[in-house]
Motif scaffolding. Structure first.
Motif, PDB file in Angstrom:
ATOM      1  N   PHE A  16       0.865  -1.170   0.000  1.00  0.00           N
ATOM      2  CA  PHE A  16       0.000   0.000   0.000  1.00  0.00           C
ATOM      3  C   PHE A  16       0.904   1.222   0.000  1.00  0.00           C
ATOM      4  O   PHE A  16       1.976   1.213   0.608  1.00  0.00           O
ATOM      5  CB  PHE A  16      -0.899   0.013   1.242  1.00  0.00           C
ATOM      6  N   LEU A  17       0.471   2.263  -0.671  1.00  0.00           N
ATOM      7  CA  LEU A  17       1.199   3.534  -0.678  1.00  0.00           C
ATOM      8  C   LEU A  17       0.328   4.570   0.009  1.00  0.00           C
ATOM      9  O   LEU A  17      -0.888   4.627  -0.226  1.00  0.00           O
ATOM     10  CB  LEU A  17       1.506   3.967  -2.104  1.00  0.00           C
ATOM     11  N   VAL A  18       0.961   5.390   0.828  1.00  0.00           N
ATOM     12  CA  VAL A  18       0.227   6.386   1.602  1.00  0.00           C
ATOM     13  C   VAL A  18       0.815   7.765   1.327  1.00  0.00           C
ATOM     14  O   VAL A  18       2.034   7.948   1.353  1.00  0.00           O
ATOM     15  CB  VAL A  18       0.307   6.066   3.113  1.00  0.00           C
ATOM     16  N   ASP A  19      -0.082   8.711   1.070  1.00  0.00           N
ATOM     17  CA  ASP A  19       0.276  10.125   0.963  1.00  0.00           C
ATOM     18  C   ASP A  19      -0.445  10.856   2.090  1.00  0.00           C
ATOM     19  O   ASP A  19      -1.644  10.637   2.303  1.00  0.00           O
ATOM     20  CB  ASP A  19      -0.185  10.724  -0.372  1.00  0.00           C
ATOM     21  N   VAL A  20       0.279  11.708   2.790  1.00  0.00           N
ATOM     22  CA  VAL A  20      -0.293  12.466   3.903  1.00  0.00           C
ATOM     23  C   VAL A  20       0.087  13.930   3.744  1.00  0.00           C
ATOM     24  O   VAL A  20       1.241  14.242   3.450  1.00  0.00           O
ATOM     25  CB  VAL A  20       0.237  11.930   5.256  1.00  0.00           C
ATOM     26  N   ALA A  21      -0.891  14.809   3.947  1.00  0.00           N
ATOM     27  CA  ALA A  21      -0.629  16.249   3.981  1.00  0.00           C
ATOM     28  C   ALA A  21      -1.195  16.786   5.294  1.00  0.00           C
ATOM     29  O   ALA A  21      -2.408  16.738   5.518  1.00  0.00           O
ATOM     30  CB  ALA A  21      -1.274  16.946   2.795  1.00  0.00           C
ATOM     31  N   LEU A  22      -0.297  17.241   6.156  1.00  0.00           N
ATOM     32  CA  LEU A  22      -0.688  17.809   7.445  1.00  0.00           C
ATOM     33  C   LEU A  22      -0.828  19.318   7.309  1.00  0.00           C
ATOM     34  O   LEU A  22       0.032  19.965   6.719  1.00  0.00           O
ATOM     35  CB  LEU A  22       0.369  17.507   8.502  1.00  0.00           C
ATOM     36  N   GLU A  23      -1.881  19.866   7.882  1.00  0.00           N
ATOM     37  CA  GLU A  23      -2.067  21.314   7.943  1.00  0.00           C
ATOM     38  C   GLU A  23      -1.743  21.764   9.363  1.00  0.00           C
ATOM     39  O   GLU A  23      -2.327  21.275  10.326  1.00  0.00           O
ATOM     40  CB  GLU A  23      -3.500  21.689   7.603  1.00  0.00           C
ATOM     41  N   LEU A  24      -0.783  22.682   9.473  1.00  0.00           N
ATOM     42  CA  LEU A  24      -0.376  23.183  10.774  1.00  0.00           C
ATOM     43  C   LEU A  24       0.410  24.468  10.591  1.00  0.00           C
ATOM     44  O   LEU A  24       0.796  24.803   9.472  1.00  0.00           O
ATOM     45  CB  LEU A  24       0.469  22.156  11.528  1.00  0.00           C
ATOM     46  N   ASP A  25       0.632  25.154  11.683  1.00  0.00           N
ATOM     47  CA  ASP A  25       1.419  26.388  11.663  1.00  0.00           C
ATOM     48  C   ASP A  25       2.892  26.023  11.808  1.00  0.00           C
ATOM     49  O   ASP A  25       3.321  25.531  12.846  1.00  0.00           O
ATOM     50  CB  ASP A  25       0.971  27.306  12.800  1.00  0.00           C
ATOM     51  N   LEU A  26       3.661  26.251  10.756  1.00  0.00           N
ATOM     52  CA  LEU A  26       5.086  25.939  10.783  1.00  0.00           C
ATOM     53  C   LEU A  26       5.939  27.120  11.247  1.00  0.00           C
ATOM     54  O   LEU A  26       7.162  27.016  11.324  1.00  0.00           O
ATOM     55  CB  LEU A  26       5.544  25.465   9.401  1.00  0.00           C
ATOM     56  N   GLY A  27       5.293  28.230  11.579  1.00  0.00           N
ATOM     57  CA  GLY A  27       6.021  29.410  12.038  1.00  0.00           C
ATOM     58  C   GLY A  27       6.905  29.157  13.246  1.00  0.00           C
ATOM     59  O   GLY A  27       8.078  29.560  13.250  1.00  0.00           O
ATOM     60  N   PRO A  28       6.395  28.506  14.299  1.00  0.00           N
ATOM     61  CA  PRO A  28       7.249  28.256  15.465  1.00  0.00           C
ATOM     62  C   PRO A  28       8.510  27.468  15.116  1.00  0.00           C
ATOM     63  O   PRO A  28       9.593  27.801  15.603  1.00  0.00           O
ATOM     64  CB  PRO A  28       6.333  27.464  16.406  1.00  0.00           C
ATOM     65  N   ALA A  29       8.394  26.464  14.275  1.00  0.00           N
ATOM     66  CA  ALA A  29       9.572  25.677  13.894  1.00  0.00           C
ATOM     67  C   ALA A  29      10.519  26.495  13.030  1.00  0.00           C
ATOM     68  O   ALA A  29      11.743  26.404  13.186  1.00  0.00           O
ATOM     69  CB  ALA A  29       9.147  24.410  13.149  1.00  0.00           C
TER      70      ALA A  29
END
Length: 120
Positions: free
Chosen positions: A29-42
């Motif tokens: 199986f192949l999995v694609d994931v897109a997370l939505e989050l605030d990357l500003g702190p990092a």
């Protein structure tokens, strides 16, 4: 603001499917994931502790794909999305599960299910 972390083409061998032979033989199986989050702190801290560690995320997702079998890739996609949302920094997630070896008696390129979930 919606920033994203994407992990595409994560491959793992699972035993999901409706048919007994899918459970017995398993398939990739192949999995694609897109997370939505605030990357500003990092971005400001330049510290991996301030973001979702995609290596650790990959380990959690592979454990689900290689773990308890389910009949439908819809169920698998839901479980993967739930796992992504356990991180409180993640506001939303889109998960696509590809089943390129699905038991279809015709030539095809791919079968995939995509779910999008947001934190309530």
């Amino acid at each position: 603001m919606t920033d994203r972390i994407e992990l595409r083409g994560l491959r793992a061998h699972g035993r999901h499917g409706v048919y007994d032979f899918e459970r017995a033989q398993g398939q990739d199986f192949l999995v694609d994931v897109a997370l939505e989050l605030d990357l500003g702190p990092a971005a400001r801290s330049d510290d991996v502790a301030d973001t979702v560690h995609y290596g650790e995320l990959a380990e959690r997702l592979v454990a689900i794909v290689t773990g308890e079998p389910v009949n439908l890739i819809e169920t698998l996609a839901e479980r993967l999305a739930e796992a992504c949302l356990t991180d409180p920094r993640v506001d939303g997630v889109t998960v696509t599960v590809h089943k390129p070896q699905a038991p279809i008696p015709h030539e095809f390129a791919d079968v995939a299910v995509t779910v999008t979930r947001r934190r309530p």
